[in-house]
Design a protein around this motif. Structure first.
Motif, mmCIF file in Angstrom:
data_model
loop_
_atom_site.group_PDB
_atom_site.id
_atom_site.type_symbol
_atom_site.label_atom_id
_atom_site.label_comp_id
_atom_site.label_asym_id
_atom_site.label_seq_id
_atom_site.Cartn_x
_atom_site.Cartn_y
_atom_site.Cartn_z
ATOM 1 N N ASN A 486 -13.400 -66.287 96.243
ATOM 2 C CA ASN A 486 -14.157 -65.373 96.703
ATOM 3 C C ASN A 486 -15.471 -64.493 95.950
ATOM 4 O O ASN A 486 -15.833 -63.067 96.259
ATOM 5 C CB ASN A 486 -13.086 -64.140 96.893
ATOM 6 N N GLU A 487 -15.977 -65.749 95.973
ATOM 7 C CA GLU A 487 -17.417 -65.440 95.354
ATOM 8 C C GLU A 487 -18.406 -64.672 96.531
ATOM 9 O O GLU A 487 -18.196 -65.624 97.331
ATOM 10 C CB GLU A 487 -18.135 -66.200 94.347
ATOM 11 N N LYS A 488 -18.970 -63.739 96.136
ATOM 12 C CA LYS A 488 -19.724 -63.068 96.774
ATOM 13 C C LYS A 488 -21.626 -63.095 96.492
ATOM 14 O O LYS A 488 -21.798 -63.495 95.507
ATOM 15 C CB LYS A 488 -19.678 -61.390 96.911
ATOM 16 N N MET A 489 -22.301 -63.295 97.692
ATOM 17 C CA MET A 489 -23.774 -63.397 97.331
ATOM 18 C C MET A 489 -24.042 -62.194 97.054
ATOM 19 O O MET A 489 -23.810 -61.433 97.091
ATOM 20 C CB MET A 489 -24.119 -64.166 98.813
ATOM 21 N N THR A 490 -25.567 -61.702 96.578
ATOM 22 C CA THR A 490 -26.563 -60.920 96.892
ATOM 23 C C THR A 490 -26.577 -60.729 97.702
ATOM 24 O O THR A 490 -27.420 -61.233 98.320
ATOM 25 C CB THR A 490 -27.470 -61.776 95.822
ATOM 26 N N LEU A 491 -26.158 -59.707 98.217
ATOM 27 C CA LEU A 491 -26.592 -59.236 99.421
ATOM 28 C C LEU A 491 -28.697 -58.607 99.741
ATOM 29 O O LEU A 491 -29.078 -57.646 98.346
ATOM 30 C CB LEU A 491 -26.127 -57.908 99.977
ATOM 31 N N PRO A 492 -28.971 -58.989 100.218
ATOM 32 C CA PRO A 492 -31.545 -59.243 100.880
ATOM 33 C C PRO A 492 -31.179 -56.630 100.696
ATOM 34 O O PRO A 492 -30.479 -55.834 101.137
ATOM 35 C CB PRO A 492 -31.247 -59.323 101.545
ATOM 36 N N ALA A 493 -32.008 -57.028 99.561
ATOM 37 C CA ALA A 493 -32.116 -55.357 99.832
ATOM 38 C C ALA A 493 -32.647 -54.886 101.114
ATOM 39 O O ALA A 493 -33.163 -55.510 102.324
ATOM 40 C CB ALA A 493 -33.371 -55.233 99.079
ATOM 41 N N ASN A 494 -32.020 -53.633 101.540
ATOM 42 C CA ASN A 494 -32.150 -52.218 102.833
ATOM 43 C C ASN A 494 -33.892 -52.466 103.627
ATOM 44 O O ASN A 494 -34.656 -52.324 101.980
ATOM 45 C CB ASN A 494 -31.339 -51.361 102.490
ATOM 46 N N ARG A 496 -35.346 -50.527 105.301
ATOM 47 C CA ARG A 496 -35.821 -49.537 104.995
ATOM 48 C C ARG A 496 -36.146 -48.240 103.609
ATOM 49 O O ARG A 496 -37.135 -47.861 103.898
ATOM 50 C CB ARG A 496 -34.696 -48.809 106.307
ATOM 51 N N THR A 497 -35.117 -49.057 103.061
ATOM 52 C CA THR A 497 -35.351 -48.126 101.621
ATOM 53 C C THR A 497 -35.560 -48.637 100.797
ATOM 54 O O THR A 497 -35.907 -48.553 99.050
ATOM 55 C CB THR A 497 -34.053 -47.420 101.503
ATOM 56 N N GLY A 498 -35.366 -50.050 100.883
ATOM 57 C CA GLY A 498 -36.034 -51.136 99.252
ATOM 58 C C GLY A 498 -35.000 -51.260 99.035
ATOM 59 O O GLY A 498 -34.260 -51.933 97.389
ATOM 60 N N GLU A 499 -33.549 -50.024 98.060
ATOM 61 C CA GLU A 499 -32.737 -50.705 97.895
ATOM 62 C C GLU A 499 -31.554 -52.238 97.792
ATOM 63 O O GLU A 499 -31.490 -52.415 99.098
ATOM 64 C CB GLU A 499 -31.344 -49.024 97.898
ATOM 65 N N PRO A 500 -31.098 -51.790 97.116
ATOM 66 C CA PRO A 500 -30.083 -53.128 96.562
ATOM 67 C C PRO A 500 -28.701 -53.578 97.553
ATOM 68 O O PRO A 500 -28.864 -52.064 97.831
ATOM 69 C CB PRO A 500 -29.814 -53.326 95.456
ATOM 70 N N GLY A 501 -28.801 -54.617 98.677
ATOM 71 C CA GLY A 501 -27.500 -53.925 99.756
ATOM 72 C C GLY A 501 -26.444 -54.439 99.145
ATOM 73 O O GLY A 501 -26.109 -54.044 97.518
ATOM 74 N N LYS A 502 -25.659 -52.932 99.672
ATOM 75 C CA LYS A 502 -24.383 -52.927 98.611
ATOM 76 C C LYS A 502 -23.141 -53.487 99.956
ATOM 77 O O LYS A 502 -23.523 -53.945 101.000
ATOM 78 C CB LYS A 502 -23.953 -51.678 98.491
#
Length: 515
Positions: A486-494, A496-502
């Motif tokens: 169940n390893e998750k990918m690192t989500l790209p930054a938003n 619009r906000t530049g914040e890390p994806g959640k």
């Protein structure tokens, strides 16, 4: 001696491998043959959609459907039960009949919205249109005008023809003019709503409190003869959805001063508080019983039609897949479950409750396959943001016959679904839930939540292929010697906000709805 022993061991391994392949092929061949020559999809669709009908949460038909599914699974030798997860407002639809009796006689097409209050006797009343007022104070001053009237609370559509019809036949000038007029009417209606100072729910309650006899709406779905049918906001008076054609007639007559009078019979029953369920069926695993594959579909529907493509088709796909597995793969290596979820339409409540109540199952999932977007053949599977999905899903798809597999594109690692259907409840909990997504067949306009979502819209050849696909994916995932990680990918930054994806987070279900 060592050489001979090595040769014997190699031969034994080869024999086991060949035997495994033959068994594997036999299972798949038998499932495909059974699914094509003795499909139970049409009988199930008739029983579920025509005989039982729509499955609005809280209605008697929902409970009848749950019991029907358990009985059907049991008749195939599959263990199944209804598992209570909450309660809902109990309601039963009655007769809706609408006649315009002035300025001429015409029976109108329409129905009360879900959970609409009924009327003890026929409502005979004139109509009035929600006005364009300057502000909320002006609206309050106007409100006494609704006493004893049927209030039209939806905009009147400029055209009852869908855009594709205009684009095929209209001149460019005519098409442009229609779109401009439609935009102007929509803007005018938005101003009418905004200037009341109330949202849709509070507007309905204000009209009810002011003595309106009932509300008339029309939620057109941008297709010929089709409306969306959702829930009522009123608590004491009926809310009726009229077809675009008849709503337009009543609206124009009211607007021109030829005020129509309607005679409406609108019956329904309040049934108090009723339990809500998920139907869960199980084939116990023989080698890894505490690892799970889940075949997933929501069982409930809105009740404008009979819930055929949303989600009767997904339901019968999972049931037919389980029938095939039971008949030709009765002792799977991993436990295979079918989850037919309740109250998906009100916020994925059944599947969210299952995730919350069964952490050990969720933690030990090999895969979940969910189908919920209409009657078409499956054409897309996404990795839902799991890093190693690309290692597993293509491997499982390789078992599927080419004539079914060739339509399917995959995307890896994909992005985690945050909602939309029940797979998202599992993805939010970090479990590998996959949406097996199908072709639209005009799903958005013509069948999704509409009065036209009925048996005749099902494309059974496509649904049959989906059942075969699902059964084989379950088989392949069960047989796989590897456990899905169940390893998750690192989500790209938003962007619009530049914040890390959640990653989406679990949401608690509504276990006491509509009350």
């Amino acid at each position: 001696m060592k050489t001979k022993l090595l040769s014997l061991v190699s031969g034994a391994v080869l024999m086991v491998s060949v035997a495994g392949a033959q068994t594997r092929n036999a299972v798949i061949d038998n499932m495909v043959k059974e699914a094509t020559e003795n499909s139970q999809l049409k009988p199930m669709a008739h029983e579920l959609l025509d005989v039982i009908g729509p499955r609005l949460v809280g209605t008697p038909q929902m409970k009848i459907a749950h019991d029907w599914a358990v009985s059907k699974f049991n008749s195939w030798g599959v263990s199944a039960s209804n598992q209570k997860y909450g309660e809902w407002r109990g309601w039963e639809r009655g007769v809706t009949h609408i006649d315009m009796i002035s300025p001429r006689l015409k029976t109108l097409e329409g129905m009360q919205l879900a959970w609409s209050p009924g009327a003890k006797k026929n409502i005979i009343a004139e109509t009035i249109i929600l006005p364009l007022v300057t502000d909320s104070n002006a609206f309050k001053a106007w409100l006494p005008n609704v006493k004893g009237k049927l209030v039209l609370i939806s905009q009147n559509q400029v055209t009852g023809r869908p855009d594709y019809n205009w684009e095929e036949f209209a001149t460019p000038e005519s098409l442009k003019k229609m779109k401009e007029e439609r935009a102007a009417v929509a803007a005018d209606w938005a101003n009418r709503m905004r200037n009341t100072g109330l949202n849709a729910k509070n507007l309905a309650l204000a009209l009810e409190k002011a003595g309106a006899a009932g509300l008339l709406a029309s939620n057109w779905s941008a297709g010929f003869g089709v409306n969306k049918i959702f829930g009522a906001n009123t608590t004491k008076i009926p809310t009726i959805d009229l077809s675009l054609e008849d709503y337009g007639l009543v609206y124009r007559l009211t607007q021109s001063g030829n005020t129509p009078k309607l005679d409406i019979k609108s019956e329904s029953k309040e049934l108090g508080v009723v339990p809500t369920f998920n139907t869960i069926a199980e084939l116990k695993g023989s080698e890894k019983p505490n690892e799970y594959i889940i075949l997933s579909a929501h069982f409930d529907s809105w009740d404008g039609g009979s819930g055929a493509t949303d989600n009767g088709t997904g339901t019968i796909v999972m049931m037919e897949a389980m029938r095939l597995l039971k008949k030709f793969y009765p002792n799977p290596k991993r436990t295979i479950l079918v989850g037919l979820w309740g109250s998906e339409e009100q916020g994925l409540n059944g599947s969210r409750a299952f995730v919350e109540d069964n952490p050990e199952i969720v933690k030990n999932m090999q895969a979940l396959f969910n189908q919920d977007n209409g009657t078409g053949r499956v054409v897309n599977i996404s990795g839902q943001g799991f890093k190693r999905a690309q290692e597993f899903i293509p491997k499982w798809l390789a078992y599927v016959p080419q004539d079914i597999r060739r339509h399917i594109t995959t995307s890896f690692p994909g992005s985690p679904g945050g909602g939309g259907s029940d797979f998202a409840s599992f993805v939010a909990a970090g479990a590998p839930g996959f949406s097996i997504s199908s072709l639209g067949w005009s799903y958005g306009n013509y069948t999704w939540h509409t009065n036209r979502d009925t048996y005749d819209k099902i494309v059974f050849d496509d649904v049959q292929g989906n059942a075969i696909l699902t059964a084989i994916l379950a088989y392949a995932a069960s047989e796989d010697p590897e456990r899905f990680t169940n390893e998750k990918m690192t989500l790209p930054a938003n962007p619009r906000t530049g914040e890390p994806g959640k990653w989406p987070t679990p949401v608690s279900p509504n276990r006491k709805g509509g009350l």
